[in-house]
Design an enzyme around this catalytic site. Structure first.
Site, PDB file in Angstrom:
ATOM      1  N   THR A  10     -18.092  47.085  77.177  1.00 63.56           N
ATOM      2  CA  THR A  10     -16.790  47.715  77.440  1.00 63.56           C
ATOM      3  C   THR A  10     -16.713  48.199  78.885  1.00 63.56           C
ATOM      4  O   THR A  10     -15.688  48.045  79.554  1.00 63.56           O
ATOM      5  CB  THR A  10     -16.597  48.912  76.481  1.00 63.56           C
ATOM      6  OG1 THR A  10     -16.614  48.412  75.148  1.00 63.56           O
ATOM      7  CG2 THR A  10     -15.294  49.631  76.756  1.00 63.56           C
ATOM      8  N   HIS A  49     -16.005  45.341  81.035  1.00 61.89           N
ATOM      9  CA  HIS A  49     -14.577  44.968  80.999  1.00 61.89           C
ATOM     10  C   HIS A  49     -13.771  45.863  81.951  1.00 61.89           C
ATOM     11  O   HIS A  49     -12.882  45.387  82.655  1.00 61.89           O
ATOM     12  CB  HIS A  49     -14.009  45.126  79.574  1.00 61.89           C
ATOM     13  CG  HIS A  49     -14.467  44.078  78.615  1.00 61.89           C
ATOM     14  ND1 HIS A  49     -14.158  42.747  78.770  1.00 61.89           N
ATOM     15  CD2 HIS A  49     -15.225  44.162  77.490  1.00 61.89           C
ATOM     16  CE1 HIS A  49     -14.701  42.054  77.763  1.00 61.89           C
ATOM     17  NE2 HIS A  49     -15.357  42.884  76.977  1.00 61.89           N
TER      18      HIS A  49
END
Lengths: 348, 348, 348, 348
Positions: free
Chosen positions: D40, D43
């Site tokens: 995450t 990202h």
């Protein structure tokens, strides 16, 4: 403020002026309006062996109640002044492994209001924010005042699982009585009520029991089994605490069935473990308190849906000053459930 | 054929010639190769009170075995002549509500081979097709012969649920011993073994118990709880049938924990239901037999994976003619698990 | 005997004389009295793409029925000639791991009567003893004839678990309609029915749905959520097989809720797995057939208790000779549930 | 204090001086020592479509960490200054029905640190007392820093239930890799790992996978089923988020099996619901976060017991100043799990 106080290690309560409780940052002060009277309160009033071992006077009694929020601590977010609330009376420590895994109802360091610390038979009570239950407007005051014992019934029924199952209830005191409409609403296919008290059995029938049995009838177990094709009931809800009822109740359950034990025996119980539990492959569940707060949501849903109507069970609503009358009615077996009124509007 | 027969209501068995059983259309005739000796067989051999009440001589004894299919009835589809098989020894009626809902192991009309009807200590045994368990080639004969008691251990462990949970086992006779590697393989985070017999405790440690305790040590419950942060174990597997062990075992379990009872008390047991089950919110499970056939698949998976090795438990493999020696070894406490050899290749 | 036969790969059925089936040692011959007409039968009658891929003519159609035992095989024990019975139409192999662990309803080698082998739209049908369900005298013939689809409803409701939970049903064809009283009797606190057909929604309300919604209303999901405090329902019972309904249905379920899928989509379905299942922590259950025979016992209990009344759903009882009329009524949407009468007493 | 900040809507992070967070009465200030880097975070660093839609700069990033308590609010009871702690990064509202019923991990109003509010890639972070997890001294710092993703693995494994069951894992990124020793320790009888990356599959084998499969092999589903007697695995743990893997994964599961979905598809997924879920009677579970705090206790038990060793997974421990190197290593596929060191003792 006025409060019913267990002042000394002897029978009876005293109506006294005591200080209004102070609250910390995560606590809520509640103005009590109505409070239910429980068998536990009667034990404390009567000062029996259990009470003598557990209660440390002086202590304000009472643990079933509803009222309105009078003040909130600085860190309280979930309720505000004026909110109509009930509260879970088991104050868990919230830091132990049980509390941290959804099992606060069996926290080892639980304190019960009106038993281990000051309770709800008073004009005000302080509660942790965690314990406060905001009331849906559709719930009448009298019902809200007894969400605690109703929650015991709901917890027992839901722990056992009654959906399309046959259910026997041993002991229809006020919680056993409540368990009848709760079990029916939760999907029981049939409900049988067993007690020694004919008046309670009559009330049980009125509340929806399919059949009632006097616990003293000699062929009790066979009579119950006959209603279930000889197999026995799927579920036993034990709400008497009587050793004899537990023994008979276990015999009534079919192989592979479930027995949920809520009633508290006052002494050790002699069981035929081999025949009644092991060979039968029984599941026996000890039940304590109410799940926080799954049981409360379920209780609310049942009362809101209209499927559980407590009016036949609430036999008296008395101004709190008449507390001696209340315990007298209970002692004489003339009451099902008594609610004490602490509101300004009470008819004293 | 040769068979070990309980001929008369008195101690001992007789080695006799009896007719080979006949089979019906849904039955299977099995040539027995190896058979396990169980504590139950010793009770029947010794002719104790339980045996006197239950067994009706004459009767062929024995219920744990493996062998090869010798003949099949006309309607049998699942096995054929020559197949290597074991079998579930509880013959359920298959028509009652329990059998029809996946609970055949607690069928009320169950008959147990070697107890209620002729058993497996013989050259041949007839079994319903339903009960026959085709053996995976990877399962050694000796292990296959004791799938019945191993299945008791697996059933108890899986009913309780041990995945990432702490486990105490009270009573490490042969099934309790088996439960140790079973619990570890099924995911227990720790396993504690408790018994009065130091030799069994030594074997328990060898089989993977993290800690062992002599049941007679005075601070037993506190000692076990100390290993679980004072909370108590998540799971109790009761495999002794001793009232004292059940009492101590329940005290060891944490609030909200699970107790699975497999050991069979010979008389009623006096329990502190209020403190040990109800307030603690315990789940108590009676365990009987093996789930048909979920337990058998699990047992097979455990043995095939190599995670459960029974070799330390099988203390003797004897030709069946030496059955008196077997019961003598058991009586003297010198055997863990004895397997009788009925095969042609046995070394008599 | 007379039978409704799918004779050729084209629309329609033929009423033909065919041989009475012969039975093996574990089979039962049943004289059919009443049989339900299912949407599946209409697919076969109409000879749509699914039917063309699955059905191999010639084949007797029909899988929901009741009748009386006309003959039993030599090894049959559970029923006798003259017994009034229904039967589970999924014939499982009974030897695979699923069948041996209580999951016969999802046996990989299942054969369905009236689909994969000769069915019940005939004067006689042969069934394995295992599949035969002896009928309680309290169950009316018409209800007994449709225990199969009622069982689908019961299986779905019980797998999801509805006790004191809010329930949305998407698709109220005949099984969706049955699911309404079933869910209420099993303890649902509220039941919402959703369909595109106003007549079905009217029937849904009559059967006890608390609220009904036309699936085409633009704010459907929000409207359902508004009835559950904005949280969404606890349980979705998907009985339409429509991709759009599945998508909307999943949106209606609260975080942590359960969706039970019974309706069979005719093609692949495009789902927002991340938002509707993963982040929400949903439990999605595929439902097939009926649990053998837990579902049947539950179905029987519901009908016997009077809590599930199928009369509003059974729109027509027709002599079997009028089968063309039956499929015509279904095609025109004028029937809820049609029962064909094969009894001697039928009014042809 | 120093912090890694997503300053502007563009790729990259900035190392900035920002104010130390202030804490309220129920909050805890933690001096961060070690923090895990998650996909995450990558990202957000790379500023992909998901990040652009979710993140509102400026925001401190990072959600996996451990450190020491630097200060506590006035109402904090469970931890004190100096305590070594990790913390649950999902901040639930604690007042909604989900939070009040043990489902805080799927609270609808959850805020995630490092995503929805300031995170842990900083010298200090403020956390609610409720979220703080006191660390057992036996847990090494590096392992404690990644209890969050390890908890995802544990939650998925325990929700599915793997005790004596066969398990396939699709996608062995860092969480999928962790799931291998977790599943084995939790009792899986066999674990199969599937991925497109041969290096990850090699690591999977090292971590205890019984067999590994490249997801691109044409007969993948048949190859996995061949290892389970043709039936399919009992349990699928889907940790890739790939539509193709989900489809293949569902095909691998046996009828009646369980699929737990943790991997997050970036778009809608096209499923054969009828064949892969409904007819098979599958149970599909969406998994989000970690159960508060059941998962944390389980995670702790696994690491303490030594059964789950994360060392093979932690490929790099870097001083936090080298964060650009960390994301570069991840982008090039050269890292399994990277831990950033914020401690005074770090080797910068």
């Amino acid at each position: 403020m006025k409060a019913l106080v267990k002042e000394r290690p002897e029978p009876g309560f005293a109506l006294r002026d005591v200080p209004i409780p102070t609250i910390g940052p995560t606590e809520v002060l509640i103005k009590v309006e109505k409070a239910g009277v429980c068998g536990t309160d009667a034990h404390i009033y009567g000062w029996d062996a259990w009470a003598q071992a557990r209660i440390q006077p002086p202590c304000v009694i009472g643990h079933e109640f509803m009222g309105r929020v009078a003040a909130v601590g600085s860190a309280v977010r979930a309720v505000g002044v004026g909110d109509r609330v009930s509260a879970e009376g088991h104050i868990a420590d919230l830091t132990c492994v049980l509390c941290r895994t959804g099992e606060a109802h069996i926290c080892e360091r639980v304190e019960i209001i009106g038993v281990d610390r000051d309770g709800a038979f008073a004009e005000y009570i302080a509660m942790p924010e965690y314990n406060v239950w905001p009331l849906d407007p559709a719930i009448p005051d009298e019902f809200a005042a007894i969400f605690d014992p109703l929650g015991n019934a709901v917890h027992t029924v839901m722990a056992a699982g009654v959906s399309i199952r046959s259910v026997a209830i041993t002991g229809v005191g006020s919680i056993g009585l409540m368990a009848i409409p709760v079990a029916r609403a939760a999907g029981a296919s049939s409900v049988f009520a067993i007690d020694v008290n004919p008046a309670k059995l009559e009330l049980a029938a009125k509340l929806g029991a399919d059949r009632t049995f006097n616990a003293t009838q000699p062929d009790l177990v066979a009579a119950v089994k006959a209603l279930t094709n000889g197999d026995g009931v799927d579920v036993l809800l034990e709400m008497s605490g009587s050793g004899g009822a537990i023994d008979a109740g276990l015999q009534m359950v079919r192989n592979g069935g479930t027995a949920a034990l809520l009633g508290i025996p006052s002494e050790r119980v002699n069981l035929n473990l081999a025949e009644q539990i092991i060979f039968k492959g029984l599941k026996v569940l000890g039940i304590n308190g109410r799940r926080m707060f799954e049981t409360w949501y379920q209780t609310q849903a049942l009362v809101k849906s209209g499927r559980v109507d407590l009016r036949p069970i609430i036999s008296h609503v008395l101004p709190y000053e008449r507390f001696d009358d209340a315990f007298d009615l209970m002692k004489r077996g003339e009451a099902a459930k008594i609610v004490l009124d602490f509101s300004e509007q009470r008819n004293a």
